[in-house]
Design a protein around this motif. Structure first.
Motif, PDB file in Angstrom:
ATOM      1  N   SER A  84       0.827  -1.205   0.000  1.00 22.77           N
ATOM      2  CA  SER A  84       0.000   0.000   0.000  1.00 22.77           C
ATOM      3  C   SER A  84       0.861   1.255   0.000  1.00 22.77           C
ATOM      4  CB  SER A  84      -0.924  -0.005   1.225  1.00 22.77           C
ATOM      5  OG  SER A  84      -1.745  -1.151   1.250  1.00 22.77           O
ATOM      6  N   LEU A  85       1.899   1.263   0.822  1.00 23.49           N
ATOM      7  CA  LEU A  85       2.788   2.420   0.886  1.00 23.49           C
ATOM      8  C   LEU A  85       3.509   2.648  -0.440  1.00 23.49           C
ATOM      9  CD1 LEU A  85       4.381   1.894   4.418  1.00 23.49           C
ATOM     10  CD2 LEU A  85       2.702   3.613   3.773  1.00 23.49           C
ATOM     11  N   LEU A  86       4.007   1.582  -1.039  1.00 23.71           N
ATOM     12  CA  LEU A  86       4.773   1.725  -2.278  1.00 23.71           C
ATOM     13  C   LEU A  86       3.892   2.139  -3.450  1.00 23.71           C
ATOM     14  CD1 LEU A  86       7.214  -1.303  -2.018  1.00 23.71           C
ATOM     15  CD2 LEU A  86       7.720   1.104  -1.649  1.00 23.71           C
ATOM     16  N   ALA A 276      -8.527  -3.416  -0.957  1.00 29.67           N
ATOM     17  CA  ALA A 276      -8.812  -2.599   0.228  1.00 29.67           C
ATOM     18  C   ALA A 276      -9.270  -1.199  -0.158  1.00 29.67           C
ATOM     19  CB  ALA A 276      -7.572  -2.531   1.116  1.00 29.67           C
ATOM     20  N   ARG A 277      -8.665  -0.621  -1.187  1.00 33.42           N
ATOM     21  CA  ARG A 277      -9.090   0.717  -1.626  1.00 33.42           C
ATOM     22  C   ARG A 277     -10.511   0.705  -2.164  1.00 33.42           C
ATOM     23  NH1 ARG A 277      -3.841   0.762  -3.854  1.00 33.42           N
ATOM     24  NH2 ARG A 277      -2.410   2.133  -2.737  1.00 33.42           N
ATOM     25  N   GLY A 281     -12.021   3.010   0.419  1.00 35.62           N
ATOM     26  CA  GLY A 281     -11.678   4.331  -0.065  1.00 35.62           C
ATOM     27  C   GLY A 281     -10.175   4.550  -0.096  1.00 35.62           C
ATOM     28  N   PRO A 282      -9.725   5.711  -0.599  1.00 29.22           N
ATOM     29  CA  PRO A 282      -8.296   5.932  -0.819  1.00 29.22           C
ATOM     30  C   PRO A 282      -7.517   6.444   0.390  1.00 29.22           C
ATOM     31  CG  PRO A 282      -9.533   7.770  -1.697  1.00 29.22           C
ATOM     32  CD  PRO A 282     -10.551   6.804  -1.166  1.00 29.22           C
ATOM     33  N   PHE A 287      -7.995   2.529   4.621  1.00 31.53           N
ATOM     34  CA  PHE A 287      -7.810   1.314   3.823  1.00 31.53           C
ATOM     35  C   PHE A 287      -6.578   0.509   4.232  1.00 31.53           C
ATOM     36  CE2 PHE A 287      -4.759   3.592   1.134  1.00 31.53           C
ATOM     37  CZ  PHE A 287      -3.911   2.581   0.710  1.00 31.53           C
ATOM     38  N   VAL A 288      -5.556   1.122   4.843  1.00 31.44           N
ATOM     39  CA  VAL A 288      -4.361   0.356   5.201  1.00 31.44           C
ATOM     40  C   VAL A 288      -4.657  -0.679   6.300  1.00 31.44           C
ATOM     41  CG1 VAL A 288      -2.035   0.504   6.150  1.00 31.44           C
ATOM     42  CG2 VAL A 288      -2.756   2.114   4.399  1.00 31.44           C
TER      43      VAL A 288
END
Length: 338
Positions: A84-86, A276-277, A281-282, A287-288
């Protein structure tokens, strides 16, 4: 908390609970869910669990399957959070934890240890070597990007791909010139597995997950600004290049903690963030956490398939996740094509 968020949290908890019970019950020796829970509870097992379990059943559940279950949860959640971070920092839908040469560095170190060094440090030789190899690869990518004078997402992706090809070639040379009897072990490790799970090494993936989760909790608002572009992030007081560097370092450390015990388990960090998004949502604060739950559930379910698909023989879990990931990439290509 919104009703949708509550429903997602309850559904995730139920899914993880069901998969956890199945993971304790299913294997080369099937126990049944009641017997597995009774073996886990031991003398405190309730009456509905049936007759008291024997010492063998308790040893299987507590010393073999429970550590493996926890390792799957920790690694699956870590890879999903890192992915998710990348994907946010690089603005690349196909970014995953192994995009930046981490898997290639870990593979080269594992081959060097298995084929050349042996067990110099006992049971910790392979985990420490793979951890160090992943960090060396990450440092090399970072140095390369710094030397070319850019730290944008495109430079990081290209630097990671270049390092992956280079270290992949080094790995092949080591396999060709090393001990051929270790080739099977190298192949199994490079495909990923949870067989090294023990109570005394679970702290390593737990530390990787804690690091990534703490970073998201502290910097989730800054990460949200990257969704609107670098100019908007600058106007809101966020330095995008510095934030990307921080994300890269956190991703490298967290992924190295996972690779050190499980090898290369690809596509978990690629598939889960997209799902997850779509559900939450973003915004990263929403979402994380869901991605962490879904990543843990995906790896746990994949491990169940890997342990039961071939009967008594265990299939590398990376093969299962790779098959699912290929379907995910094709679905992404179709969606972007439309």
């Amino acid at each position: 908390m919104k009703p949708r968020a509550v429903a997602l949290a309850l559904a995730g908890a139920l899914l993880l609970g069901a998969l956890a019970v199945a993971s304790l019950a299913v294997g080369s020796q099937t126990l049944g869910w009641r017997a597995a829970l009774a073996a886990l509870a031991g003398p405190w097992a309730p009456g509905w669990a049936g007759p008291p379990p024997g010492e063998m059943a308790q040893a299987i559940v507590r010393e073999l399957r429970l550590p493996r279950l926890l390792l799957a949860l920790l690694v699956g959640a870590s890879l999903a959070v890192v992915g998710s971070l990348l994907q946010t920092s690089t603005r690349n839908d196909l970014a995953d934890p192994f995009l930046f040469g981490l898997s290639s560095g870990a593979s080269a170190a594992a081959v060097a240890v298995i084929g050349w060094a042996g067990d110099a440090l006992g049971a910790w030789t392979l985990p420490l070597a793979t951890f160090g190899g992943a960090l060396v690869a990450a440092g090399a990518v970072l140095l390369l990007v710094r030397r070319v004078g850019g730290e944008g997402p495109a430079h990081m992706v290209l630097g990671g791909l270049a390092m992956s090809f280079l270290l992949g070639a080094v790995t092949q040379v080591l396999v060709f010139a090393g001990d051929q009897r270790a080739a099977h072990a190298v192949v199994f490790w490079s495909l990923g597995g949870l067989g090294l799970a023990r109570w005394d090494n679970l702290w390593l993936p737990a530390a990787g997950l804690l690091l990534a989760a703490a970073f998201v909790a502290r910097r989730h608002r800054a990460l949200d600004t990257l969704l609107a572009g670098d100019d908007t992030a600058h106007s809101l007081g966020v330095a995008p290049q510095r934030l990307r560097l921080q994300v890269f370092v956190v991703a490298a450390l967290s992924t190295a903690c996972c690779v050190a015990l499980c090898g290369v388990i690809g596509f978990v960090g690629l598939m889960v963030p997209h799902l997850a998004r779509r559900l939450a949502g973003p915004l990263h604060a929403r979402f994380v956490p869901l991605a962490a739950v879904l990543g843990a559930a995906l790896l746990l379910a994949s491990d169940l398939v890997a342990r039961t698909a071939l009967g008594a023989q265990e299939l590398p879990v990376g093969i299962v996740t790779a098959g699912l990931g290929a379907c995910c990439v094709m679905a992404l290509l179709r969606r972007h094509g439309r």
